[in-house]
Design an enzyme around this catalytic site. Sequence first.
Site, PDB file in Angstrom:
ATOM      1  N   GLU A 104      15.216 -24.676 -78.583  1.00 30.21           N
ATOM      2  CA  GLU A 104      16.475 -24.194 -78.002  1.00 30.21           C
ATOM      3  C   GLU A 104      17.694 -24.683 -78.780  1.00 30.21           C
ATOM      4  O   GLU A 104      18.814 -24.658 -78.273  1.00 30.21           O
ATOM      5  CB  GLU A 104      16.592 -24.637 -76.536  1.00 30.21           C
ATOM      6  CG  GLU A 104      15.540 -24.052 -75.615  1.00 30.21           C
ATOM      7  CD  GLU A 104      15.655 -22.546 -75.419  1.00 30.21           C
ATOM      8  OE1 GLU A 104      16.456 -21.899 -76.124  1.00 30.21           O
ATOM      9  OE2 GLU A 104      14.930 -22.021 -74.557  1.00 30.21           O
ATOM     10  N   HIS A 122      19.680 -29.218 -70.798  1.00 27.93           N
ATOM     11  CA  HIS A 122      19.014 -27.966 -70.412  1.00 27.93           C
ATOM     12  C   HIS A 122      17.747 -28.317 -69.647  1.00 27.93           C
ATOM     13  O   HIS A 122      16.936 -29.127 -70.117  1.00 27.93           O
ATOM     14  CB  HIS A 122      18.665 -27.150 -71.648  1.00 27.93           C
ATOM     15  CG  HIS A 122      17.678 -26.051 -71.400  1.00 27.93           C
ATOM     16  ND1 HIS A 122      17.826 -25.124 -70.385  1.00 27.93           N
ATOM     17  CD2 HIS A 122      16.508 -25.731 -72.024  1.00 27.93           C
ATOM     18  CE1 HIS A 122      16.799 -24.285 -70.404  1.00 27.93           C
ATOM     19  NE2 HIS A 122      15.992 -24.635 -71.388  1.00 27.93           N
ATOM     20  N   HIS A 124      14.577 -26.931 -66.553  1.00 29.23           N
ATOM     21  CA  HIS A 124      13.875 -25.855 -65.852  1.00 29.23           C
ATOM     22  C   HIS A 124      13.795 -26.200 -64.370  1.00 29.23           C
ATOM     23  O   HIS A 124      12.776 -25.947 -63.721  1.00 29.23           O
ATOM     24  CB  HIS A 124      12.476 -25.665 -66.425  1.00 29.23           C
ATOM     25  CG  HIS A 124      12.451 -25.152 -67.828  1.00 29.23           C
ATOM     26  ND1 HIS A 124      11.277 -24.949 -68.516  1.00 29.23           N
ATOM     27  CD2 HIS A 124      13.438 -24.787 -68.675  1.00 29.23           C
ATOM     28  CE1 HIS A 124      11.545 -24.494 -69.732  1.00 29.23           C
ATOM     29  NE2 HIS A 124      12.855 -24.391 -69.849  1.00 29.23           N
ATOM     30  N   TYR A 143      31.795 -26.734 -52.180  1.00 34.97           N
ATOM     31  CA  TYR A 143      33.003 -26.866 -52.992  1.00 34.97           C
ATOM     32  C   TYR A 143      32.770 -27.546 -54.344  1.00 34.97           C
ATOM     33  O   TYR A 143      33.623 -27.477 -55.238  1.00 34.97           O
ATOM     34  CB  TYR A 143      34.098 -27.603 -52.226  1.00 34.97           C
ATOM     35  CG  TYR A 143      33.792 -29.040 -51.885  1.00 34.97           C
ATOM     36  CD1 TYR A 143      33.918 -30.054 -52.830  1.00 34.97           C
ATOM     37  CD2 TYR A 143      33.409 -29.410 -50.596  1.00 34.97           C
ATOM     38  CE1 TYR A 143      33.662 -31.367 -52.524  1.00 34.97           C
ATOM     39  CE2 TYR A 143      33.153 -30.719 -50.266  1.00 34.97           C
ATOM     40  CZ  TYR A 143      33.273 -31.703 -51.229  1.00 34.97           C
ATOM     41  OH  TYR A 143      33.009 -33.012 -50.911  1.00 34.97           O
ATOM     42  N   HIS A 184      14.763 -18.749 -66.190  1.00 30.95           N
ATOM     43  CA  HIS A 184      14.595 -19.773 -67.224  1.00 30.95           C
ATOM     44  C   HIS A 184      15.011 -21.166 -66.730  1.00 30.95           C
ATOM     45  O   HIS A 184      14.183 -22.061 -66.693  1.00 30.95           O
ATOM     46  CB  HIS A 184      15.402 -19.373 -68.464  1.00 30.95           C
ATOM     47  CG  HIS A 184      15.149 -20.219 -69.667  1.00 30.95           C
ATOM     48  ND1 HIS A 184      15.313 -19.750 -70.954  1.00 30.95           N
ATOM     49  CD2 HIS A 184      14.773 -21.514 -69.795  1.00 30.95           C
ATOM     50  CE1 HIS A 184      15.028 -20.706 -71.813  1.00 30.95           C
ATOM     51  NE2 HIS A 184      14.707 -21.794 -71.129  1.00 30.95           N
ATOM     52  N   TYR A 239      41.148 -36.622 -58.940  1.00 32.65           N
ATOM     53  CA  TYR A 239      40.070 -37.375 -58.301  1.00 32.65           C
ATOM     54  C   TYR A 239      39.628 -38.563 -59.163  1.00 32.65           C
ATOM     55  O   TYR A 239      39.643 -38.499 -60.387  1.00 32.65           O
ATOM     56  CB  TYR A 239      38.871 -36.454 -58.075  1.00 32.65           C
ATOM     57  CG  TYR A 239      37.690 -37.139 -57.426  1.00 32.65           C
ATOM     58  CD1 TYR A 239      37.682 -37.411 -56.063  1.00 32.65           C
ATOM     59  CD2 TYR A 239      36.588 -37.512 -58.183  1.00 32.65           C
ATOM     60  CE1 TYR A 239      36.596 -38.025 -55.462  1.00 32.65           C
ATOM     61  CE2 TYR A 239      35.497 -38.131 -57.592  1.00 32.65           C
ATOM     62  CZ  TYR A 239      35.507 -38.381 -56.229  1.00 32.65           C
ATOM     63  OH  TYR A 239      34.437 -39.000 -55.643  1.00 32.65           O
TER      64      TYR A 239
END
Length: 243
Positions: A104, A122, A124, A143, A184, A239
Amino acid sequence: MAEQRGDERGTGDARNGERDAGEPRRRSARPEESRAWEDLVAAARRTVSEGLVVGTSGNVSVRVGETVLVTPSGVPYDRLTPDDVTGVGLDGRQVLGTLVPTSELPMHLAVYRTTDARAVVHTHAVHATAVSTLVSELPLIHYMAAALGGPVRVAPYATYGSDELAENMLRALAGRSGCLLQNHGTVTYGTTLAQAYDRTAQLEWMCRLWLTAASVPGHAPSLLSREQLTEVEERLRGYGQRG
């Protein structure tokens, strides 16, 4: 799943990551790269222990200067050592290590070339992947979507490791720091590895929340409006602790 090929640690085959006689010698990792690699491996192992990936699926990368450190293809994360550091330039040319980078890689490099990202995660993750098969955008169930820049989009399906997938992902990421990949998984990025990982965990949690609420017979979950989300986005700008 491309990421689950066999261990490509060293078979004497250039295709599996070994250096050819005619291939330029790659440099040694610099101290800051070695430290970043240690953090990257810890994060990759955490994706397994926290159930965000199975086996060697998913991948993690960190940018150090003009070098992108990335998990190698098909090597179980608990086997990775300091000597396995794997790195490429922004052009995709391998500059560190002999293990083959994740399949990837085009997706990771696309994020670094177009955003201020310093880390990409990334996975799954099961709930997020399930949601990616049902909708084109995660409904505004909570939110914390504001922490990812707004409603989380689903990038249309494309074959793993392809330029098409990277392009679809970039469109889904426009104005966002995370998206779903149809059938994916997930992609998130941040200015630190900790931030990228936290965004992944938050995205998976929101997907699980929506699936849970939507599964109650005879009821539909209440959703936030775009106006309500905008108000949260404004609050999030202030925040946390102020140094």
